[in-house]
Design a protein around this motif. Sequence first.
Motif, PDB file in Angstrom:
ATOM      1  N   LYS A 127       0.840  -1.205   0.000  1.00  0.00           N
ATOM      2  CA  LYS A 127       0.000   0.000   0.000  1.00  0.00           C
ATOM      3  C   LYS A 127       0.872   1.251   0.000  1.00  0.00           C
ATOM      4  O   LYS A 127       0.603   2.211  -0.742  1.00  0.00           O
ATOM      5  N   THR A 128       1.915   1.253   0.800  1.00  0.00           N
ATOM      6  CA  THR A 128       2.802   2.410   0.880  1.00  0.00           C
ATOM      7  C   THR A 128       3.542   2.610  -0.433  1.00  0.00           C
ATOM      8  O   THR A 128       3.719   3.745  -0.892  1.00  0.00           O
ATOM      9  N   PHE A 129       3.952   1.520  -1.078  1.00  0.00           N
ATOM     10  CA  PHE A 129       4.591   1.622  -2.384  1.00  0.00           C
ATOM     11  C   PHE A 129       3.630   2.263  -3.384  1.00  0.00           C
ATOM     12  O   PHE A 129       4.032   3.114  -4.187  1.00  0.00           O
ATOM     13  N   GLY A 130       2.364   1.889  -3.324  1.00  0.00           N
ATOM     14  CA  GLY A 130       1.359   2.507  -4.178  1.00  0.00           C
ATOM     15  C   GLY A 130       1.238   4.002  -3.927  1.00  0.00           C
ATOM     16  O   GLY A 130       1.069   4.791  -4.861  1.00  0.00           O
ATOM     17  N   GLU A 131       1.331   4.391  -2.675  1.00  0.00           N
ATOM     18  CA  GLU A 131       1.265   5.814  -2.333  1.00  0.00           C
ATOM     19  C   GLU A 131       2.489   6.564  -2.867  1.00  0.00           C
ATOM     20  O   GLU A 131       2.377   7.714  -3.292  1.00  0.00           O
ATOM     21  N   VAL A 132       3.650   5.915  -2.854  1.00  0.00           N
ATOM     22  CA  VAL A 132       4.854   6.533  -3.437  1.00  0.00           C
ATOM     23  C   VAL A 132       4.639   6.761  -4.930  1.00  0.00           C
ATOM     24  O   VAL A 132       4.932   7.842  -5.454  1.00  0.00           O
ATOM     25  N   LYS A 133       4.100   5.751  -5.617  1.00  0.00           N
ATOM     26  CA  LYS A 133       3.832   5.895  -7.053  1.00  0.00           C
ATOM     27  C   LYS A 133       2.837   7.017  -7.319  1.00  0.00           C
ATOM     28  O   LYS A 133       3.018   7.801  -8.259  1.00  0.00           O
ATOM     29  N   THR A 134       1.813   7.115  -6.492  1.00  0.00           N
ATOM     30  CA  THR A 134       0.821   8.186  -6.649  1.00  0.00           C
ATOM     31  C   THR A 134       1.466   9.552  -6.450  1.00  0.00           C
ATOM     32  O   THR A 134       1.197  10.493  -7.215  1.00  0.00           O
ATOM     33  N   HIS A 153       3.410  14.554  -8.792  1.00  0.00           N
ATOM     34  CA  HIS A 153       4.503  15.521  -8.597  1.00  0.00           C
ATOM     35  C   HIS A 153       4.373  16.224  -7.245  1.00  0.00           C
ATOM     36  O   HIS A 153       4.595  17.421  -7.130  1.00  0.00           O
ATOM     37  N   ASN A 154       4.010  15.437  -6.224  1.00  0.00           N
ATOM     38  CA  ASN A 154       3.830  15.967  -4.879  1.00  0.00           C
ATOM     39  C   ASN A 154       5.060  15.621  -4.048  1.00  0.00           C
ATOM     40  O   ASN A 154       5.173  14.532  -3.482  1.00  0.00           O
ATOM     41  N   GLU A 155       5.987  16.567  -3.984  1.00  0.00           N
ATOM     42  CA  GLU A 155       7.272  16.316  -3.337  1.00  0.00           C
ATOM     43  C   GLU A 155       7.133  16.018  -1.841  1.00  0.00           C
ATOM     44  O   GLU A 155       7.801  15.130  -1.312  1.00  0.00           O
ATOM     45  N   LYS A 156       6.248  16.733  -1.167  1.00  0.00           N
ATOM     46  CA  LYS A 156       6.069  16.523   0.270  1.00  0.00           C
ATOM     47  C   LYS A 156       5.574  15.101   0.553  1.00  0.00           C
ATOM     48  O   LYS A 156       6.111  14.410   1.428  1.00  0.00           O
ATOM     49  N   SER A 157       4.578  14.661  -0.184  1.00  0.00           N
ATOM     50  CA  SER A 157       4.063  13.301  -0.006  1.00  0.00           C
ATOM     51  C   SER A 157       5.108  12.264  -0.395  1.00  0.00           C
ATOM     52  O   SER A 157       5.240  11.225   0.256  1.00  0.00           O
ATOM     53  N   LEU A 158       5.852  12.550  -1.445  1.00  0.00           N
ATOM     54  CA  LEU A 158       6.885  11.622  -1.881  1.00  0.00           C
ATOM     55  C   LEU A 158       7.919  11.403  -0.785  1.00  0.00           C
ATOM     56  O   LEU A 158       8.292  10.264  -0.482  1.00  0.00           O
ATOM     57  N   HIS A 159       8.366  12.470  -0.159  1.00  0.00           N
ATOM     58  CA  HIS A 159       9.336  12.339   0.928  1.00  0.00           C
ATOM     59  C   HIS A 159       8.754  11.568   2.106  1.00  0.00           C
ATOM     60  O   HIS A 159       9.412  10.687   2.672  1.00  0.00           O
ATOM     61  N   MET A 160       7.511  11.875   2.454  1.00  0.00           N
ATOM     62  CA  MET A 160       6.879  11.224   3.595  1.00  0.00           C
ATOM     63  C   MET A 160       6.693   9.723   3.345  1.00  0.00           C
ATOM     64  O   MET A 160       7.081   8.898   4.180  1.00  0.00           O
ATOM     65  N   LEU A 198       8.218   3.959   3.659  1.00  0.00           N
ATOM     66  CA  LEU A 198       8.517   2.715   2.961  1.00  0.00           C
ATOM     67  C   LEU A 198       9.883   2.174   3.376  1.00  0.00           C
ATOM     68  O   LEU A 198      10.024   0.967   3.611  1.00  0.00           O
ATOM     69  N   ARG A 199      10.864   3.034   3.493  1.00  0.00           N
ATOM     70  CA  ARG A 199      12.192   2.589   3.934  1.00  0.00           C
ATOM     71  C   ARG A 199      12.107   1.963   5.333  1.00  0.00           C
ATOM     72  O   ARG A 199      12.707   0.912   5.592  1.00  0.00           O
ATOM     73  N   ALA A 200      11.367   2.593   6.228  1.00  0.00           N
ATOM     74  CA  ALA A 200      11.222   2.070   7.590  1.00  0.00           C
ATOM     75  C   ALA A 200      10.490   0.726   7.589  1.00  0.00           C
ATOM     76  O   ALA A 200      10.877  -0.195   8.318  1.00  0.00           O
ATOM     77  N   LEU A 201       9.458   0.613   6.787  1.00  0.00           N
ATOM     78  CA  LEU A 201       8.707  -0.643   6.720  1.00  0.00           C
ATOM     79  C   LEU A 201       9.549  -1.777   6.144  1.00  0.00           C
ATOM     80  O   LEU A 201       9.492  -2.911   6.636  1.00  0.00           O
TER      81      LEU A 201
END
Length: 52
Positions: free
Chosen positions: A15-22, A27-34, A39-42
């Motif tokens: 699910k988190t990987f899907g959110e990264v793709k979204t 082009h939402n840099e803030k969401s991409l960083h979050m 994802l790295r922590a998971l």
Amino acid sequence: MNGIDTNDLDAVIAKTFGEVKTAINAHNEKSLHMYSAALRALVELRREVTPN
């Protein structure tokens, strides 16, 4: 680590990987960083609960 269901953890990672793709597509840099940090922590947590 006891008490962590790897199937549930895998679902959250997917699910988190899907959110990264979204975030990339939007082009939402803030969401991409979050979501990238999450994802790295998971993935690190998944590595910790995987039997050797």
